[in-house]
Design an enzyme around this catalytic site. Structure first.
Site, short mmCIF file in Angstrom:
data_model
loop_
_atom_site.label_atom_id
_atom_site.label_comp_id
_atom_site.label_asym_id
_atom_site.label_seq_id
_atom_site.Cartn_x
_atom_site.Cartn_y
_atom_site.Cartn_z
N LYS A 114 0.83 -1.21 0.00
CA LYS A 114 0.00 0.00 0.00
C LYS A 114 0.86 1.25 0.00
O LYS A 114 0.48 2.26 -0.60
CB LYS A 114 -0.96 0.00 1.19
N LYS A 196 -3.12 -10.94 -6.99
CA LYS A 196 -4.36 -11.41 -6.37
C LYS A 196 -5.54 -10.56 -6.84
O LYS A 196 -5.37 -9.38 -7.16
CB LYS A 196 -4.24 -11.44 -4.85
N LYS A 199 -10.06 -5.09 -6.01
CA LYS A 199 -10.86 -4.06 -6.69
C LYS A 199 -9.98 -3.10 -7.48
O LYS A 199 -10.46 -2.40 -8.35
CB LYS A 199 -11.68 -3.28 -5.65
P1 TYM Z 1 -9.61 -7.13 3.24
O1 TYM Z 1 -10.72 -6.19 3.47
O2 TYM Z 1 -8.54 -6.75 2.29
O3 TYM Z 1 -10.16 -8.54 2.76
C1 TYM Z 1 -11.23 -9.19 3.43
C2 TYM Z 1 -11.08 -10.69 3.37
O4 TYM Z 1 -11.07 -11.17 2.04
C3 TYM Z 1 -9.89 -11.95 1.81
N1 TYM Z 1 -9.42 -11.73 0.43
C4 TYM Z 1 -9.15 -12.71 -0.44
N2 TYM Z 1 -9.21 -14.05 -0.32
C5 TYM Z 1 -8.89 -14.78 -1.41
N3 TYM Z 1 -8.49 -14.24 -2.59
C6 TYM Z 1 -8.41 -12.90 -2.75
N4 TYM Z 1 -8.03 -12.38 -3.92
C7 TYM Z 1 -8.75 -12.07 -1.63
N5 TYM Z 1 -8.78 -10.72 -1.44
C8 TYM Z 1 -9.21 -10.53 -0.17
C9 TYM Z 1 -8.88 -11.44 2.83
O5 TYM Z 1 -7.88 -12.38 3.11
C10 TYM Z 1 -9.76 -11.16 4.02
O6 TYM Z 1 -10.01 -12.33 4.77
N6 TYM Z 1 -7.12 -6.24 7.43
C11 TYM Z 1 -8.23 -6.95 6.85
C12 TYM Z 1 -9.56 -6.56 7.45
C13 TYM Z 1 -9.59 -6.72 8.93
C14 TYM Z 1 -9.69 -7.94 9.66
C15 TYM Z 1 -9.68 -7.57 11.03
C16 TYM Z 1 -9.76 -9.29 9.28
C17 TYM Z 1 -9.54 -5.70 9.83
N7 TYM Z 1 -9.58 -6.22 11.10
C18 TYM Z 1 -9.75 -8.55 12.05
C19 TYM Z 1 -9.84 -10.25 10.29
C20 TYM Z 1 -9.82 -9.88 11.66
C21 TYM Z 1 -8.26 -6.63 5.37
O7 TYM Z 1 -7.74 -5.64 4.91
O8 TYM Z 1 -8.97 -7.53 4.64
#
Ligand code: TYM
Length: 332
Positions: A114, A196, A199
Site C-alpha cells: 500500500k 491477487k 478491486k
Molecule cells: P480485506 O478487506 O482486504 O479482505 C477481506 C477478506 O477477504 C480476503 N481476500 C481474499 N481471499 C482470497 N483471494 C483474494 N483475492 C482475496 N482478497 C481478499 C482477505 O484475506 C480477508 O479475509 N485487514 C483486513 C480486514 C480486517 C480484519 C480484522 C480481518 C480488519 N480487522 C480482524 C480479520 C480480523 C483486510 O484488509 O482484509
C-alpha cells in the site's frame, strides 16, 4: 457461561465485495454459526488509512452489511456490527500500538504494497494498522480468525502481540489461530493471474453484485496460459491462469480438480471459461437478489447494526477493562 468457541473476522468497506472476499473469507463464516459464537464486522476504521469519499464509504458500509446477510450470515445467529460503533477497538488499538514493534510493522507486506501504491499518503495509520487489527481480534477472545491467505501475516502478528502481552501480564488474551480455506484462499486476478484479485484491477475482478453478463464477459476474456496445450489441467506453476479458474470452479461447485479435468477433457479453454462464468453467475445470483432486497430495508439494517454493536461492545468492554487494570490505569 457460554462454552462455544469464538470466530471473528472483518472486511474493509473500501470497495465493493468481490469473489476473492467471498471465496477466501465470507463463505467460510456462515456455515459455522451453530458451532461457534461468531462476530463479523465492517472494518470502516481501517479504510481511512487510504483516502475515502465519505458518502461512498457510508453507502458501501451498509451495502456490505446487506451482502453479509445475503451470503447467509443470519443476524440472529451472528453478531454483525460496524467497527467504528464499538469504541473499544480504537482504545485497545492504542494500547497495542505500544506493544507492537517498529520492526514487526515494517515487515508487513500489506504495508509495503500500500505504501508503494499510495506514495503520496504514507500516513501513521497505514503503518500501525496491524495493531488496530490485533485489537479488533483480541477484544473478542476468538479461537479462530477465518481469512484469506493475504491476511495470515497480520493474524500471526496478532498472535505475537498477544503472547508478548500475556508474557508480561499473565493470561489476558486468548491466542487465536488463522483459519484459511483449502480452496479459494488466494483467488487471482482474471486478467493478471500473478496478482491477487482485488478491486484495484476491476477488469480482472468479479464483484458480488455485478450483472451476470458482465461476469460472463470477464470470464470469457480471462487470461489462460500461453502454452499451446489448450487443455484443462491443474498445474499452478506452468498454468497459473487455468489453475486459478479451476480453483474458482472447484470452490463454487465443490468438484475436485480431477473431476474438473475429466469434465473438460478434450474440450479446450473455449468451453471451460464460459462454464466457470456460468457456475459463478449461478452461485452469486441468490446473493445478489437477496442483498438488493435487504438493502432497500434501511430500518432493518439499522436494527441489525445497532443490536450488533451493543452485543459486541459488551464483550469488548470486558476485555478492555481487564487490559486497563493490568497495565495500571486507574478505574473510573
Ligand atoms: P480485506 O478487506 O482486504 O479482505 C477481506 C477478506 O477477504 C480476503 N481476500 C481474499 N481471499 C482470497 N483471494 C483474494 N483475492 C482475496 N482478497 C481478499 C482477505 O484475506 C480477508 O479475509 N485487514 C483486513 C480486514 C480486517 C480484519 C480484522 C480481518 C480488519 N480487522 C480482524 C480479520 C480480523 C483486510 O484488509 O482484509
Amino acid at each position: 457461561m457460554d462454552e462455544k468457541k469464538v470466530m471473528l473476522s472483518g472486511i474493509q468497506p473500501s470497495g465493493d465485495l468481490h469473489l476473492g472476499n467471498y471465496l477466501g473469507a465470507i463463505r467460510n463464516w456462515g456455515a459455522r454459526a451453530e458451532e461457534f459464537d461468531c462476530y463479523y464486522f465492517m472494518a470502516d476504521m481501517h479504510t481511512i488509512t487510504v483516502r475515502q469519499e465519505p458518502a461512498a464509504l457510508r453507502r458501501r458500509t451498509l451495502e456490505q452489511l446487506a451482502q453479509y446477510i445475503a451470503c447467509g450470515l443470519d443476524p440472529e445467529k451472528n453478531t454483525l456490527f460496524i467497527q467504528s460503533h464499538v469504541h473499544q477497538h480504537a482504545e485497545l488499538g492504542w494500547v497495542l500500538n505500544c506493544y507492537t514493534m517498529f520492526g514487526e510493522l515494517s515487515r508487513m507486506t500489506q504495508f509495503k504494497d500500500k505504501a508503494a501504491k499510495h506514495a503520496e499518503n504514507i500516513n501513521g495509520g497505514l503503518f500501525t494498522y496491524p495493531a488496530l487489527m490485533a485489537a479488533d481480534i483480541l477484544l473478542y477472545q476468538p479461537d479462530f480468525v477465518p481469512v484469506g491467505d493475504d491476511q495470515k501475516q497480520h493474524v500471526e502478528l496478532t498472535r505475537d502481540v498477544a503472547q508478548r502481552f500475556n508474557g508480561i501480564y499473565g493470561d489476558v488474551f486468548k491466542v487465536p489461530e488463522p483459519y484459511i480455506p483449502k480452496t479459494g484462499a488466494r483467488i487471482m486476478s482474471l486478467n493478471a493471474p500473478d496478482t491477487k484479485m482485488s478491486k484495484s484491477i476491476p477488469e480482472g475482478c468479479v464483484f458480488l453484485m455485478e450483472k451476470p453478463e458482465d461476469i460472463q464477459r470477464k470470464f470469457k476474456r480471462a487470461i489462460t496460459d500461453s502454452d499451446t496445450e489448450n487443455c484443462v489441467r491443474y498445474d499452478p506453476a506452468s498454468k497459473p491462469g487455468v489453475a486459478n479458474l479451476m480453483a474458482i470452479y472447484s470452490a463454487v461447485t465443490g468438484k475436485t480438480y480431477e473431476a474438473i479435468e475429466a469434465e473438460f477433457a478434450g474440450m479446450g479453454y473455449g468451453k471451460f471459461k464460459p462454464a466457470v462464468g456460468d457456475a459463478v453467475v449461478e452461485a452469486l445470483r441468490p446473493i445478489r437478489e437477496e442483498a438488493t432486497r435487504i438493502m432497500a430495508d434501511k430500518a432493518y439494517l439499522e436494527s441489525v447494526y445497532r443490536a450488533g454493536a451493543e452485543k459486541a461492545s459488551y464483550v469488548a468492554e470486558k476485555t478492555l477493562r481487564k487490559v486497563y487494570k493490568k497495565i495500571g490505569f486507574v478505574a473510573r
